[in-house]
Design an enzyme around this catalytic site. Structure first.
Site, short mmCIF file in Angstrom:
data_model
loop_
_atom_site.label_atom_id
_atom_site.label_comp_id
_atom_site.label_asym_id
_atom_site.label_seq_id
_atom_site.Cartn_x
_atom_site.Cartn_y
_atom_site.Cartn_z
N HIS A 77 7.61 -2.93 0.33
CA HIS A 77 7.09 -4.21 0.83
C HIS A 77 5.77 -4.57 0.18
O HIS A 77 5.15 -3.75 -0.49
CB HIS A 77 6.96 -4.19 2.36
CG HIS A 77 6.02 -3.16 2.90
ND1 HIS A 77 4.65 -3.33 2.92
CD2 HIS A 77 6.25 -1.94 3.45
CE1 HIS A 77 4.09 -2.27 3.48
NE2 HIS A 77 5.03 -1.40 3.80
N CYS A 93 5.95 4.02 3.74
CA CYS A 93 6.60 2.99 2.93
C CYS A 93 5.97 2.91 1.55
O CYS A 93 4.90 3.45 1.31
CB CYS A 93 6.50 1.63 3.62
SG CYS A 93 7.54 1.47 5.08
#
Length: 117
Positions: A77, A93
């Protein structure tokens, strides 16, 4: 460590050590991007996954794009903290600059193989 690049249409390989995400098409390197990875207390998972969903403007700390991985609760992301790129700062992440994640998002379909080593 040598990671084999499959001759699949599109593949992503992420190096934890180098803090880079590399995009391959038909086994050829297209572009590499700097990324942030998980911090020591919340490391990025290693292995081979697939992108299972994509979202534009997911909100919160996820920047402008979200690409969810087959490992639950993990994804690639953007970020609202660009200073974190190049560091071990996330909850596991893979973070990218928003301009970079926008570019990548448009090139990878759901089902893209992501190898993290």
């Amino acid at each position: 460590m040598c990671i084999p690049v499959a001759p699949s249409p599109v593949q992503i390989i992420i190096s934890i050590a180098a803090k880079t995400l590399s995009l391959y098409r038909e086994g050829r390197l297209i572009k590499s991007y700097p990324v942030a990875i998980g911090k020591p207390t919340t490391p990025t998972p290693l292995g081979t996954f697939t992108i299972i969903n994509k979202q534009v403007n997911p909100g919160g700390p996820f920047g402008t794009r979200w690409m969810g991985l087959s490992e639950p609760h993990y994804g690639i992301h953007g970020t609202n903290n660009p200073a974190s790129i190049g560091t071990a700062a996330s909850n596991g992440c893979i973070r990218m600059y928003n301009d970079d994640v926008n570019e990548l998002f448009n090139q990878v379909p759901v089902g893209t193989v992501v190898t993290i080593y």
